[in-house]
Write a protein that holds these residues in place. Sequence first.
Motif, PDB file in Angstrom:
ATOM      1  N   LYS A  25       0.911  -1.201  -0.001  1.00 12.23           N
ATOM      2  CA  LYS A  25       0.012   0.068   0.105  1.00 12.23           C
ATOM      3  C   LYS A  25       0.899   1.247  -0.087  1.00 12.23           C
ATOM      4  CE  LYS A  25      -4.532  -1.721   1.805  1.00 12.23           C
ATOM      5  NZ  LYS A  25      -4.395  -2.690   2.481  1.00 12.23           N
ATOM      6  N   ASN A  95      -7.251  -0.342   3.792  1.00 14.69           N
ATOM      7  CA  ASN A  95      -6.418  -0.873   4.908  1.00 14.69           C
ATOM      8  C   ASN A  95      -7.379  -0.859   6.272  1.00 14.69           C
ATOM      9  OD1 ASN A  95      -3.862  -1.323   6.470  1.00 14.69           O
ATOM     10  ND2 ASN A  95      -4.184   1.162   6.952  1.00 14.69           N
ATOM     11  N   LYS A 101      -4.367  -5.895  11.800  1.00  9.60           N
ATOM     12  CA  LYS A 101      -3.984  -4.657  11.694  1.00  9.60           C
ATOM     13  C   LYS A 101      -2.658  -4.726  12.459  1.00  9.60           C
ATOM     14  CE  LYS A 101      -8.003  -2.081  10.647  1.00  9.60           C
ATOM     15  NZ  LYS A 101      -9.384  -1.443  11.404  1.00  9.60           N
ATOM     16  N   ARG A 102      -1.889  -4.078  12.082  1.00  9.45           N
ATOM     17  CA  ARG A 102      -0.586  -3.846  12.613  1.00  9.45           C
ATOM     18  C   ARG A 102      -0.264  -2.563  13.111  1.00  9.45           C
ATOM     19  NH1 ARG A 102       4.079  -5.507   9.106  1.00  9.45           N
ATOM     20  NH2 ARG A 102       2.937  -4.284   7.624  1.00  9.45           N
ATOM     21  N   SER A 103       0.149  -2.474  14.284  1.00  9.92           N
ATOM     22  CA  SER A 103       0.444  -0.884  14.887  1.00  9.92           C
ATOM     23  C   SER A 103       1.942  -0.623  14.628  1.00  9.92           C
ATOM     24  CB  SER A 103      -0.008  -0.891  15.994  1.00  9.92           C
ATOM     25  OG  SER A 103       0.308   0.687  16.547  1.00  9.92           O
ATOM     26  N   LEU A 167      -3.251   7.885   5.269  1.00  5.76           N
ATOM     27  CA  LEU A 167      -2.929   6.451   4.726  1.00  5.76           C
ATOM     28  C   LEU A 167      -1.471   5.858   5.429  1.00  5.76           C
ATOM     29  CD1 LEU A 167      -3.459   4.090   2.702  1.00  5.76           C
ATOM     30  CD2 LEU A 167      -1.621   5.505   1.217  1.00  5.76           C
ATOM     31  N   ASN A 169      -0.225   7.166   8.315  1.00  8.62           N
ATOM     32  CA  ASN A 169      -0.188   7.346   9.749  1.00  8.62           C
ATOM     33  C   ASN A 169       1.130   7.982  10.022  1.00  8.62           C
ATOM     34  OD1 ASN A 169      -1.299   7.107  12.128  1.00  8.62           O
ATOM     35  ND2 ASN A 169      -0.311   5.105  12.642  1.00  8.62           N
TER      36      ASN A 169
HETATM   37  C1  LIG Z   1      -3.082   0.785   8.136  1.00  2.00           C
HETATM   38  O1  LIG Z   1      -3.796   0.998   9.357  1.00  2.00           O
HETATM   39  C2  LIG Z   1      -3.018   0.616  10.627  1.00  2.00           C
HETATM   40  C3  LIG Z   1      -4.075   0.832  11.873  1.00  2.00           C
HETATM   41  O2  LIG Z   1      -5.213   1.204  11.431  1.00  2.00           O
HETATM   42  C4  LIG Z   1      -2.032   1.816  10.637  1.00  2.00           C
HETATM   43  O3  LIG Z   1      -1.157   1.641  11.776  1.00  2.00           O
HETATM   44  C5  LIG Z   1      -1.065   1.835   9.321  1.00  2.00           C
HETATM   45  O4  LIG Z   1      -0.052   2.616   9.446  1.00  2.00           O
HETATM   46  C6  LIG Z   1      -1.883   1.591   8.195  1.00  2.00           C
HETATM   47  N1  LIG Z   1      -1.018   1.466   7.025  1.00  2.00           N
HETATM   48  C7  LIG Z   1      -1.348   1.936   5.924  1.00  2.00           C
HETATM   49  C8  LIG Z   1      -0.250   1.645   4.759  1.00  2.00           C
HETATM   50  O5  LIG Z   1      -2.297   2.739   5.596  1.00  2.00           O
END
Ligand SMILES: *[C@@H]1O[C@H](CO)[C@@H](O)[C@H](O)[C@H]1NC(C)=O
Length: 193
Positions: A25, A95, A101-103, A167, A169
């Motif tokens: 992504k 996502n 889901k990873r943090s 997106l 984060n």
């Molecule tokens: C996807 O979502 C997670 C938690 O919701 C976030 O930590 C992560 O950065 C996001 N990753 C992308 C590629 O958007």
Amino acid sequence: MRFSVATVFALAGLSIAGPVGQATKRADAVSLLSDLYATVQVYTGAINSTLATLTPSSSIIEKTAAIPKVGQQLNSITKAITDTTSSINSLAASNASESEKRSIDPLDHPVEKRQVDTVTVLLTLIIVEIFATIAGAIAILGLAALLIYINPLTGAIAALILAVQLLLNVVLASVTLLLNTLLAGLALTIGGL
Ligand SMILES: *[C@@H]1O[C@H](CO)[C@@H](O)[C@H](O)[C@H]1NC(C)=O
Ligand SMILES: *[C@@H]1O[C@H](CO)[C@@H](O)[C@H](O)[C@H]1NC(C)=O
């Protein structure tokens, strides 16, 4: 009811599409922004060609004729940015619906940090390209005539930055600072008129 071969392939495709990770992504955000940068340059190139036939001392008639041409290119840039923002928002939505889901703090992960860096560079290039071109247009055509095109454009850039931040984060402080500085520069021009 029987599954056709095509249905089986479609289902297999879906199950393959599922586990594609977050790294993909981020790579997509990079490719969307690379495409946007290329598209923006097509339109800024067209604006530059229009401006190349003019100088600040060109006649009012010549300048007046150029304004809608430049305006149309600026609107095309706004549209390209808005389309990219929509694509990035859909990436973020997909996502969000991922079951796993990873943090992650991107700064702790070299690969992700590199992707955030790449995104930062691309956004910076896009913003600088647009504002350098706008500055050239303002120098010849004046800000007042172009404001109706510039306002939606700057709004679109701000929305794009926001979408990328959501997106990935991350907070893209340097990009936001750059945009604000360039906008303040325009405001100074308004004050100086
Ligand atoms: C996807 O979502 C997670 C938690 O919701 C976030 O930590 C992560 O950065 C996001 N990753 C992308 C590629 O958007
Ligand atoms: C258009 O002109 C601006 C200002 O000189 C420059 O920064 C920009 O790179 C040019 N873009 C293209 C595609 O020629």
